[in-house]
Design a protein around this motif. Structure first.
Motif, PDB file in Angstrom:
ATOM      1  N   GLY A 128       4.405  -8.924  -4.272  1.00  0.00           N
ATOM      2  CA  GLY A 128       5.024  -8.379  -5.567  1.00  0.00           C
ATOM      3  C   GLY A 128       4.319  -9.420  -6.801  1.00  0.00           C
ATOM      4  O   GLY A 128       5.263  -9.328  -7.819  1.00  0.00           O
ATOM      5  N   LYS A 129       3.310 -10.122  -6.762  1.00  0.00           N
ATOM      6  CA  LYS A 129       2.974 -10.902  -7.861  1.00  0.00           C
ATOM      7  C   LYS A 129       2.021 -10.056  -8.798  1.00  0.00           C
ATOM      8  O   LYS A 129       1.640 -10.423  -9.923  1.00  0.00           O
ATOM      9  CB  LYS A 129       2.407 -12.217  -7.292  1.00  0.00           C
ATOM     10  CG  LYS A 129       3.033 -12.993  -6.165  1.00  0.00           C
ATOM     11  CD  LYS A 129       3.493 -13.998  -7.021  1.00  0.00           C
ATOM     12  CE  LYS A 129       4.233 -15.037  -5.991  1.00  0.00           C
ATOM     13  NZ  LYS A 129       5.424 -15.597  -6.512  1.00  0.00           N
ATOM     14  N   VAL A 130       1.411  -9.186  -7.883  1.00  0.00           N
ATOM     15  CA  VAL A 130       0.133  -8.473  -8.736  1.00  0.00           C
ATOM     16  C   VAL A 130       0.197  -7.006  -8.460  1.00  0.00           C
ATOM     17  O   VAL A 130       0.818  -6.561  -7.440  1.00  0.00           O
ATOM     18  CB  VAL A 130      -1.208  -9.039  -8.234  1.00  0.00           C
ATOM     19  CG1 VAL A 130      -2.340  -8.333  -8.237  1.00  0.00           C
ATOM     20  CG2 VAL A 130      -1.246 -10.584  -8.925  1.00  0.00           C
ATOM     21  N   ARG A 131      -0.259  -6.200  -9.272  1.00  0.00           N
ATOM     22  CA  ARG A 131      -0.307  -4.814  -9.108  1.00  0.00           C
ATOM     23  C   ARG A 131      -1.934  -4.156  -9.210  1.00  0.00           C
ATOM     24  O   ARG A 131      -2.513  -4.653 -10.071  1.00  0.00           O
ATOM     25  CB  ARG A 131       0.381  -3.953 -10.188  1.00  0.00           C
ATOM     26  CG  ARG A 131       1.999  -3.862  -9.740  1.00  0.00           C
ATOM     27  CD  ARG A 131       2.702  -2.977 -10.852  1.00  0.00           C
ATOM     28  NE  ARG A 131       2.764  -3.785 -12.192  1.00  0.00           N
ATOM     29  CZ  ARG A 131       2.629  -2.995 -13.173  1.00  0.00           C
ATOM     30  NH1 ARG A 131       2.274  -1.931 -13.213  1.00  0.00           N
ATOM     31  NH2 ARG A 131       2.609  -3.749 -14.411  1.00  0.00           N
ATOM     32  N   VAL A 132      -2.282  -3.497  -8.441  1.00  0.00           N
ATOM     33  CA  VAL A 132      -3.617  -2.761  -8.369  1.00  0.00           C
ATOM     34  C   VAL A 132      -3.617  -1.521  -9.199  1.00  0.00           C
ATOM     35  O   VAL A 132      -2.799  -0.760  -8.691  1.00  0.00           O
ATOM     36  CB  VAL A 132      -4.337  -2.728  -6.987  1.00  0.00           C
ATOM     37  CG1 VAL A 132      -5.668  -1.977  -7.068  1.00  0.00           C
ATOM     38  CG2 VAL A 132      -4.637  -4.063  -6.354  1.00  0.00           C
ATOM     39  N   LEU A 133      -4.169  -1.451 -10.411  1.00  0.00           N
ATOM     40  CA  LEU A 133      -4.257  -0.148 -11.117  1.00  0.00           C
ATOM     41  C   LEU A 133      -5.174   0.663 -10.632  1.00  0.00           C
ATOM     42  O   LEU A 133      -4.881   1.804 -10.691  1.00  0.00           O
ATOM     43  CB  LEU A 133      -4.205  -0.725 -12.685  1.00  0.00           C
ATOM     44  CG  LEU A 133      -3.149  -1.350 -13.336  1.00  0.00           C
ATOM     45  CD1 LEU A 133      -3.371  -1.648 -14.820  1.00  0.00           C
ATOM     46  CD2 LEU A 133      -1.659  -0.765 -13.104  1.00  0.00           C
ATOM     47  N   ALA A 134      -6.445   0.322 -10.376  1.00  0.00           N
ATOM     48  CA  ALA A 134      -7.461   1.107 -10.305  1.00  0.00           C
ATOM     49  C   ALA A 134      -8.142   0.625  -9.252  1.00  0.00           C
ATOM     50  O   ALA A 134      -8.411  -0.610  -9.228  1.00  0.00           O
ATOM     51  CB  ALA A 134      -8.286   1.349 -11.679  1.00  0.00           C
TER      52      ALA A 134
ATOM     53  N   PRO B  21     -15.063  -1.827  -2.371  1.00  0.00           N
ATOM     54  CA  PRO B  21     -14.926  -1.411  -3.706  1.00  0.00           C
ATOM     55  C   PRO B  21     -14.129  -2.420  -4.377  1.00  0.00           C
ATOM     56  O   PRO B  21     -13.398  -3.430  -4.018  1.00  0.00           O
ATOM     57  CB  PRO B  21     -13.942   0.001  -3.703  1.00  0.00           C
ATOM     58  CG  PRO B  21     -13.242  -0.112  -2.174  1.00  0.00           C
ATOM     59  CD  PRO B  21     -14.326  -0.966  -1.538  1.00  0.00           C
ATOM     60  N   ALA B  22     -14.688  -2.280  -5.776  1.00  0.00           N
ATOM     61  CA  ALA B  22     -13.659  -3.383  -6.507  1.00  0.00           C
ATOM     62  C   ALA B  22     -12.739  -2.779  -7.079  1.00  0.00           C
ATOM     63  O   ALA B  22     -12.399  -1.559  -7.214  1.00  0.00           O
ATOM     64  CB  ALA B  22     -14.856  -3.750  -7.770  1.00  0.00           C
ATOM     65  N   VAL B  23     -11.712  -3.439  -7.470  1.00  0.00           N
ATOM     66  CA  VAL B  23     -10.502  -3.202  -7.693  1.00  0.00           C
ATOM     67  C   VAL B  23      -9.855  -3.938  -9.095  1.00  0.00           C
ATOM     68  O   VAL B  23     -10.409  -5.013  -9.267  1.00  0.00           O
ATOM     69  CB  VAL B  23      -9.285  -3.344  -6.645  1.00  0.00           C
ATOM     70  CG1 VAL B  23      -9.374  -2.439  -5.400  1.00  0.00           C
ATOM     71  CG2 VAL B  23      -8.923  -4.833  -6.330  1.00  0.00           C
ATOM     72  N   LEU B  24      -9.064  -3.432  -9.921  1.00  0.00           N
ATOM     73  CA  LEU B  24      -8.765  -3.677 -11.005  1.00  0.00           C
ATOM     74  C   LEU B  24      -7.302  -4.276 -10.869  1.00  0.00           C
ATOM     75  O   LEU B  24      -6.274  -3.100 -10.638  1.00  0.00           O
ATOM     76  CB  LEU B  24      -8.868  -2.776 -12.212  1.00  0.00           C
ATOM     77  CG  LEU B  24      -8.281  -3.377 -13.703  1.00  0.00           C
ATOM     78  CD1 LEU B  24      -9.523  -4.267 -14.156  1.00  0.00           C
ATOM     79  CD2 LEU B  24      -8.063  -2.241 -14.769  1.00  0.00           C
TER      80      LEU B  24
ATOM     81  N   CYS C 143     -10.871  -8.778 -12.071  1.00  0.00           N
ATOM     82  CA  CYS C 143     -11.750  -7.517 -11.287  1.00  0.00           C
ATOM     83  C   CYS C 143     -12.066  -8.153  -9.897  1.00  0.00           C
ATOM     84  O   CYS C 143     -12.758  -9.148 -10.084  1.00  0.00           O
ATOM     85  CB  CYS C 143     -12.992  -6.980 -12.132  1.00  0.00           C
ATOM     86  SG  CYS C 143     -13.599  -5.434 -11.319  1.00  0.00           S
ATOM     87  N   GLY C 144     -11.520  -7.817  -8.758  1.00  0.00           N
ATOM     88  CA  GLY C 144     -12.166  -8.382  -7.600  1.00  0.00           C
ATOM     89  C   GLY C 144     -12.219  -7.498  -6.488  1.00  0.00           C
ATOM     90  O   GLY C 144     -12.277  -6.338  -6.713  1.00  0.00           O
ATOM     91  N   TYR C 145     -11.817  -7.757  -5.319  1.00  0.00           N
ATOM     92  CA  TYR C 145     -11.903  -7.147  -4.210  1.00  0.00           C
ATOM     93  C   TYR C 145     -10.645  -7.157  -3.459  1.00  0.00           C
ATOM     94  O   TYR C 145      -9.892  -8.004  -3.496  1.00  0.00           O
ATOM     95  CB  TYR C 145     -12.976  -7.648  -2.986  1.00  0.00           C
ATOM     96  CG  TYR C 145     -14.357  -7.397  -3.447  1.00  0.00           C
ATOM     97  CD1 TYR C 145     -14.690  -6.307  -3.892  1.00  0.00           C
ATOM     98  CD2 TYR C 145     -15.187  -8.644  -3.933  1.00  0.00           C
ATOM     99  CE1 TYR C 145     -16.226  -6.234  -4.523  1.00  0.00           C
ATOM    100  CE2 TYR C 145     -16.416  -8.412  -4.444  1.00  0.00           C
ATOM    101  CZ  TYR C 145     -16.998  -7.587  -4.777  1.00  0.00           C
ATOM    102  OH  TYR C 145     -18.161  -7.422  -5.450  1.00  0.00           O
ATOM    103  N   GLY C 146     -10.421  -5.778  -2.683  1.00  0.00           N
ATOM    104  CA  GLY C 146      -8.999  -5.772  -2.071  1.00  0.00           C
ATOM    105  C   GLY C 146      -8.667  -6.691  -1.131  1.00  0.00           C
ATOM    106  O   GLY C 146      -7.289  -7.140  -1.287  1.00  0.00           O
ATOM    107  N   PRO C 147      -9.270  -7.181  -0.267  1.00  0.00           N
ATOM    108  CA  PRO C 147      -8.655  -8.242   0.790  1.00  0.00           C
ATOM    109  C   PRO C 147      -8.314  -9.479   0.032  1.00  0.00           C
ATOM    110  O   PRO C 147      -7.241  -9.968   0.746  1.00  0.00           O
ATOM    111  CB  PRO C 147     -10.018  -8.525   1.463  1.00  0.00           C
ATOM    112  CG  PRO C 147     -10.991  -7.237   1.607  1.00  0.00           C
ATOM    113  CD  PRO C 147     -10.810  -6.833   0.079  1.00  0.00           C
ATOM    114  N   SER C 148      -8.867 -10.108  -1.018  1.00  0.00           N
ATOM    115  CA  SER C 148      -8.380 -11.173  -1.482  1.00  0.00           C
ATOM    116  C   SER C 148      -7.065 -10.844  -2.320  1.00  0.00           C
ATOM    117  O   SER C 148      -6.324 -11.822  -2.440  1.00  0.00           O
ATOM    118  CB  SER C 148      -9.356 -12.069  -2.331  1.00  0.00           C
ATOM    119  OG  SER C 148     -10.008 -11.026  -3.278  1.00  0.00           O
ATOM    120  N   VAL C 149      -7.054  -9.665  -3.066  1.00  0.00           N
ATOM    121  CA  VAL C 149      -5.731  -9.403  -3.895  1.00  0.00           C
ATOM    122  C   VAL C 149      -4.456  -9.056  -2.774  1.00  0.00           C
ATOM    123  O   VAL C 149      -3.345  -9.088  -3.288  1.00  0.00           O
ATOM    124  CB  VAL C 149      -5.852  -8.706  -5.017  1.00  0.00           C
ATOM    125  CG1 VAL C 149      -6.611  -9.317  -6.132  1.00  0.00           C
ATOM    126  CG2 VAL C 149      -6.372  -7.316  -4.460  1.00  0.00           C
TER     127      VAL C 149
END
Lengths: 500, 159, 330
Positions: free
Chosen positions: C225-231, C133-136, C212-218
Motif C-alpha cells: 500500500g505504499k505505491v499505486r500503479v496507474l498505467a 512491460p514498463a509500468v507507471l 517508470c519501472g517494471y512490475g516485479p520490482s514495484v
C-alpha cells in the motif's frame, strides 16, 4: 510478531537441519572465498545463486548471507598476514594488521579480529531485532543531496587515511577518482576513456585494482627480497593468543566499529567498505592510542573488521524491509527470492515470517559457527607464513589472477591487475600511499552519480545540495574532521606512509 | 649505484601525473558537458582533471623543495632486479598465452618458471609447478565453478 | 546438494590426444549431430535482475529437451553489448547461443559505433522469450486517482512532473519519452543509476512525482500500500496489476517493453538452425517455463525465426524515430 517471539520462531526455522547445513556451508565457503584474494563476496554469492534455485528460499538466502558475512571474516586474513586484502573492505585492516604481523603478533590480531567480527555481527543482530521497522525508513531519508554530502565529504575525510604528504595522498586519491570515470557512464551510456576497447566499457574493476595494488606489488616485494629474507618465520604457540592488554585495548574499537558499521549498513551504498574506512578514521581521531595507529596498533585492525561485519548484518534491514536492492549482493538475494516466487517488499515480514526471522536467527547461529571455526583456524592461517617463498609466490600469482579474472570473466581485468601491480610497486618505493587510491576508486563514481542525480532532480539548482537537516550536518562533520585532522598534523613531521 | 633518492622518485611521479592529468583533461574536453539541469558525462572529468594536475604539481614541488636527505630510493639491483623483471615477464606471458593454450597449461608454465627462478632445478620445479596449477584448477574450476579460459587449444582438444 | 548447474565437459584429455595423434581432426564436424557437446548460453548481464533468471529458466527446459548440458555464462558490461558481441562473433556451430534484448540488439547499434552487429541481419533470430512491460507508478497518497488524471496534470504542468527511471536511454526512460512524443507532453525523467531500486526509492521518499519501472520490482510496494500503479505500457491489461490502465486502451500508443530473445551467430548450418529453433519453441511452450514467466510478471509472446526478426526490425525503426525526436528536442 514481536522481536522476541520472532527470534524464537526464527530459531526454530534456523535449526532445521537443511538450514543449519546451509549456514555452515555458506560460512565455510564464505571464509574460503574471503581468504582467497580477489574472490570477493559478490563473486561468491553469484556463484551459488544458481544452486539456491534448487533449495527452499529460506535455505538459499541463509546460504547467500552466510557467504557474505563469512567472507567478511575471511577477507582480513591475507590482509593481516601478507598485506594483501582479500576484498576492498579489508584494505585498511592491512595497514596496522600487517605491521603487527611483522612484529610477530599475527595470531593475536587474527584472534582479536575474529572475536571483533563476532561482536560486531552479534550486536548488529540485536539492533536489527529491536529496531528493524524504525530503521527501515532511514534509507528513505537519504536522497541525492544527502548521498552527495556523505560521499564527497567521505572523500575529503578519508583521502589521508594512511598518512603521506598532502600532495601524495591527494594524488593517489584523485588518480583513483579519475580511474573511476573510465567506462560506460551510467546516466547516459556514453563511453569515457575507453579508446575503443569494448571490455573497458565495464570500467576499471575494483577487485583487479585492489589485488594488483596490494597483492601483485607485495609479491614483487617478496621476490625482490627473496635473497635476503629468512624463509621461515617462527611463530611460537603462545604468540597465537592476544595478551591481556591487547584484549583490553580491542574493546573500545569493537564497540565503536559496531556503531559505525551498523549505521553505514542502513544506508544504501558500498556499506562494508565505507564502514571499515570510516571506522579506521574514527580510531585515528578518538582512540586513546591514536598516535600508534598506522604503525601497528591493535585498534587499527579491530575497529574496521568489526565495522564491516556489523554493516554486513544491518545491510539486511533495507534489503528485507524495503525489498530494494542497493548493492550487487542485495540484487542477487532479491533475485533469489523472486525466482522462488517470494515477493520482496515491505510485506515480507508478514507474508514470509519464516524467511525474515529465519534469516536473522541464522545470522546469529552462523556467526557463532564462524567464531568457533575461525579461532582454531588462526593457527592454520599463521602457518601459511611458513610456506617457502618459492612456492608462495607462484601460488599467489595464480590465485590473484584467477580472482581478478573471475569477476567479469574478462581478460582485460588481468591486464588491469598487472598495471595496478606496477603502480603499487612504484608507489611503495616512493612512499605514495595506496589506500587513498582505493577510496577514490570506490567513492569517485558515487560522488559523480549523486551530483548528477541531484542536478537532474532539482533541475539545475546547486543549492539543492544543502537542503534539509541531514546534508548540511554531514558537510559540517566532514569539514570539522578534515580541519581538525589538518591542524593536528601541523607542526609534526610528515608521518611515514603507513601502507608501504 | 647511482644516487636515486626519494626526492627524485617523488618528482618523477609528479611529472608523470601531470602528463596524465593533461591527457585526461584534454580527452575529457571531447565529452558532452550537458546543461545544469541535464549534466552530461563531460562535467565530472573536467573537475577531476584539473584537480589531478594540481596535486601532481604539488608532488613536483615537494620533490623540488624536499630537503635532499639522501634517503635512497630502494630500487632493486643486480640479481634482485633480474628476479623482479623475470617474474613480471612470466606473468605477462601467462596473460598473453592464456586465451590460446588455456589456463591449466599456462598456469603450469608460469608456476614452473617462477619456482625455477626462485629455487632452481628444472625437474623439481616442473613437478611443483604442474601440481600447483592442477590444484588451482581443481579448486576453482571444479569446486567453485569459475569458468576459466580453456583456450583455443582446449577447444581443439575438446576439453 | 543438487547437481551443479554447469559441470565441466569431460572428454578425456588422453582420448582427444590419441585422436589427434592418429591424424583424426579433433574438431568435430558440427553439422553431423548437433549438439555434439555442451552448449554455452551467454547472458550479457550480471546474475540477478530480470535477465538472468529467465535465461536459466529457458536453459533448464532446453537442456531437458536436447539432453546436453547448457552452461549459463554471465558476461555483463557495456549495456549488454559485450556479451551480445561474444555470441555474435562465436563460431556458428550452435554451441554458443545467448540472450539478447530489444535494447542490446536494436538500440545499442544506433548509439554505439563499432559493434559486431548493426541490424537483425547480423545474427540468427532463434526465439522470443518474453516481454516485460514498463509500468507507471505513483505514491499511494498522490492526488491522481487514475492515469487520465495524471495525464491531465502533466498537460497542465509541462516539465514540472518528474519520473524517476533507471538511467537515461533505458527502456523505462524511452517509454516516458515515447509518451512525451505521442501525447505531446513534457515529463522530465530523472535518471537514478544504481539499478531499479534507487529510482523506486526516490518515489517512496517523495523526491519525484512518478516512477517508470517494471512490475516485479514495484509489486512488493504495491501490496504494502505504499505505491499505486496507474498505467502499464502495453496493449491489454497486465495480469500483475489488473486495475492499471493499459496505455493503448487509454489512447496512447506507447508500448516499449523490455523484450528478451535467444540469438545465435549468423550462418548456422541449416539443420542446426532448424533443430535449435524447433527445440527452443518447445522449451518456451513447456508448462514449467510458462508458469515461471507468469509468476514473475513476464508476458509471454512466443515468436520464432522470421517473426522474431520482423519484430526486431520494427523496434529498430521505433528507436530511430525516438532518437530523432530526442535529438531535435534537446
Amino acid at each position: 510478531m514481536g522481536a522476541l517471539e520472532g527470534l524464537i520462531f526464527g530459531l526454530s526455522v534456523a535449526v532445521q537441519p537443511q538450514n543449519l547445513m546451509a549456514a555452515l556451508a555458506g560460512a565455510l565457503a564464505g571464509t574460503a572465498i574471503g581468504v582467497l584474494p580477489g574472490l570477493g563476496p559478490v563473486a561468491g554469492v553469484a556463484l551459488v545463486l544458481p544452486l539456491t534455485f534448487a533449495f527452499d528460499p529460506t535455505t538459499g538466502l541463509i546460504m547467500m548471507a552466510g557467504i557474505f558475512y563469512g567472507s567478511m571474516y575471511g577477507g582480513s586474513t591475507t590482509a593481516i598476514l601478507m598485506n594483501i586484502p582479500g576484498e576492498s573492505a579489508s584494505v585498511v585492516t592491512a595497514i596496522d594488521g600487517y605491521k603487527l604481523t611483522k612484529k610477530g603478533r599475527a595470531g593475536a590480531v587474527l584472534a582479536i579480529v575474529a572475536v571483533g567480527s563476532f561482536v560486531g555481527a552479534t550486536l548488529a543482530i540485536v539492533g536489527v531485532l529491536v529496531a528493524a521497522p524504525v530503521l527501515a525508513s532511514v534509507a528513505l531519508l537519504f536522497g541525492p543531496a544527502e548521498f552527495f554530502a556523505l560521499t564527497a565529504g567521505g572523500l575529503l575525510v578519508l583521502s589521508r587515511i594512511s598518512g603521506g604528504s598532502f600532495a601524495a595522498a591527494g594524488f593517489s586519491c584523485l588518480l583513483g577518482v579519475a580511474l573511476g570515470t573510465v567506462g560506460q557512464e551510467a546516466v547516459t551510456g556514453q563511453n569515457r576513456y575507453t579508446f575503443g576497447v569494448l571490455e573497458l566499457t565495464e570500467g576499471i574493476g575494483l577487485v583487479p585494482v585492489v589485488v594488483g595494488l596490494y597483492g601483485i606489488a607485495e609479491i614483487l616485494n617478496l621476490v625482490e627480497t627473496s635473497l635476503r629474507r629468512p624463509e621461515l618465520v617462527k611463530v611460537r604457540f603462545r604468540e597465537l593468543f592476544p595478551r591481556r592488554d591487547e584484549w583490553a585495548r580491542a574493546v573500545p574499537p569493537w564497540l565503536r566499529g559496531t556503531g559505525v558499521g551498523f549505521f553505514f549498513g542502513l544506508i544504501p551504498g558500498p556499506a562494508a567498505t565505507l564502514s571499515s574506512f570510516a571506522s579506521y578514521r574514527l580510531e585515528q581521531a578518538v582512540s586513546r592510542h591514536r598516535a600508534e595507529i598506522g604503525h601497528g596498533a591493535i585498534e587499527g585492525a579491530a575497529g574496521p573488521e568489526t565495522a564491516n561485519n556489523a554493516a554486513a548484518t544491518s545491510a539486511l534491514v533495507p534489503l528485507l524491509s524495503l525489498g530494494l536492492p542497493f548493492t550487487p549482493i542485495g540484487a542477487l538475494m532479491i533475485s533469489a527470492m523472486m525466482v522462488q516466487g517470494v515477493q520482496p517488499g515491505p510485506l515480507l515480514v508478514q507474508q514470509h515470517p519464516d524467511i525474515f526471522w529465519g534469516l536473522i536467527a541464522s545470522l546469529y547461529i552462523g556467526n557463532v559457527m564462524l567464531l568457533v571455526l575461525n579461532l582454531p583456524l588462526v593457527g592454520v592461517w599463521v602457518s601459511l607464513l611458513r610456506i617457502p617463498v618459492w612456492f608462495f609466490v607462484p601460488m599467489l600469482l595464480i590465485v590473484a589472477s584467477i580472482g581478478a579474472y573471475s569477476v567479469h570473466n574478462s581478460m582485460l581485468d588481468l591486464w588491469v591487475l598487472l598495471g595496478a601491480g606496477l603502480v603499487g610497486y612504484a608507489f611503495n618505493k616512493c612512499r605514495v600511499p595506496l589506500a587513498p587510491l582505493v577510496v577514490g576508486l570506490i567513492l569517485g563514481p558515487e560522488v559523480e552519480k549523486h551530483l548528477r542525480e541531484g542536478l537532474f532532480l532539482s533541475q539545475g539548482d546547486p543549492f539543492y545540495f544543502l537542503e534539509g537537516p541531514i546534508a548540511p550536518a554531514v558537510w559540517g562533520v566532514a569539514l570539522l574532521v578534515a580541519v581538525v585532522g589538518a591542524l593536528r598534523r601541523r607542526g609534526r613531521p610528515e608521518p611515514a606512509v603507513a601502507d608501504g | 649505484m647511482t644516487a636515486l633518492t626519494q626526492r627524485t622518485g617523488r618528482a618523477a611521479i609528479g611529472l608523470l601525473g601531470l602528463l596524465l592529468a593533461a591527457g585526461y583533461t584534454a580527452a575529457g574536453l571531447g565529452l558532452p558537458l550537458g546543461s545544469a539541469d541535464m549534466p552530461g558525462p563531460g562535467l565530472f572529468p573536467l573537475v577531476v582533471g584539473p584537480l589531478l594536475a594540481l596535486v601532481a604539481l604539488g608532488l613536483l614541488r615537494e620533490g623540488w623543495a624536499m630537503r635532499d636527505d639522501g634517503t635512497p630510493l630502494d630500487l632493486p639491483a643486480g640479481e634482485e632486479a633480474r628476479r623482479v623483471v623475470l617474474v613480471l615477464a612470466a606473468l605477462t606471458l601467462h596473460f598473453v598465452a592464456m586465451p590460446w593454450i588455456g589456463h591449466l597449461i599456462s598456469a603450469s608454465l608460469l608456476a614452473t618458471a617462477v619456482i625455477r627462478l626462485l629455487r632452481g632445478g628444472w625437474a623439481a620445479s616442473a613437478v611443483a609447478g604442474v601440481a600447483l596449477a592442477v590444484a588451482a584448477q581443481f579448486l576453482f574450476v571444479r569446486l567453485l565453478q569459475v569458468p576459466l579460459p580453456r583456450g583455443e587449444l582446449g577447444y581443439w582438444l575438446g576439453m | 546438494m543438487s547437481p551443479l548447474p554447469f559441470p565441466l565437459p569431460r572428454r578425456g584429455l588422453l582420448a582427444a590426444g590419441a585422436a589427434a595423434a592418429l591424424g583424426a581432426a579433433p574438431r568435430r564436424s558440427h553439422a553431423a549431430a548437433w549438439p555434439s557437446r555442451d552448449i554455452t548460453f551467454i547472458v550479457p548481464y550480471g546474475p540477478g535482475g530480470s535477465t538472468d533468471p529467465i535465461s536459466r529458466a529457458f536453459c533448464a527446459q532446453l537442456e531437458k529437451i536436447l539432453g546436453v548440458n547448457i552452461a549459463v555464462e554471465n558476461k555483463p558490461g557495456g549495456a549488454a553489448t559485450i556479451g551480445t558481441g561474444t555470441v555474435i562473433r562465436a563460431r556458428p556451430d550452435g554451441h554458443t547461443i545467448g540472450l539478447g534484448s530489444n535494447s542490446s540488439l536494436m538500440f545499442q547499434p544506433l548509439i554505439n559505433q563499432g559493434l559486431a552487429w548493426s541490424s537483425a541481419d547480423d545474427f540468427t533470430s532463434v526465439v522470443k522469450l518474453v516481454d516485460l512491460p514498463a509500468v507507471l507508478a505513483v505514491r499511494a497518497d498522490a492526488p491522481w486517482r487514475n492515469f487520465e488524471e495524471f495525464m491531465a496534470h502533466v498537460r497542465a504542468n509541462p516539465r514540472r512532473v518528474r519520473a524517476s527511471v533507471s538511467g537515461l536511454r533505458t527502456m523505462p526512460d524511452l517509454t516516458i519519452q515515447q509518451l512525451n512524443r505521442k501525447a505531446n507532453v513534457q515529463i522530465s525523467t530523472v535518471p537514478f543509476t544504481g539499478g531499479g531500486g534507487e529510482a523506486l526509492l526516490a518515489l517512496l521518499g517523495g523526491r519525484v512525482e512518478a516512477n517508470c519501472g517494471y512490475g516485479p520490482s514495484v509489486r512488493g510496494q504495491v501490496e504494502a500500500g505504499k505505491v499505486r500503479v496507474l498505467a502499464v505500457f502495453q496493449r491489454g491489461r497486465y495480469e500483475m496489476f489488473p486495475d492499471a490502465a493499459s496505455s493503448v486502451e487509454a489512447g496512447y500508443d506507447v508500448t516499449l517493453p523490455a523484450a528478451y530473445y535467444v540469438i545465435a551467430p549468423k550462418g548456422l548450418p541449416a539443420e542446426v538452425q532448424e533443430k535449435l529453433t524447433r527445440t527452443s519453441r518447445e522449451a518456451v511452450a513447456t508448462p514449467e517455463f510458462i508458469a515461471f514467466a507468469r509468476n514473475n510478471g513476464y508476458t509471454l509472446d512466443p515468436k520464432v525465426g522470421d517473426a522474431m526478426k520482423a519484430e526486431l526490425v520494427e523496434y529498430h525503426d521505433t528507436f530511430r524515430e525516438l532518437l530523432a525526436f530526442l535529438n531535435q528536442r534537446s
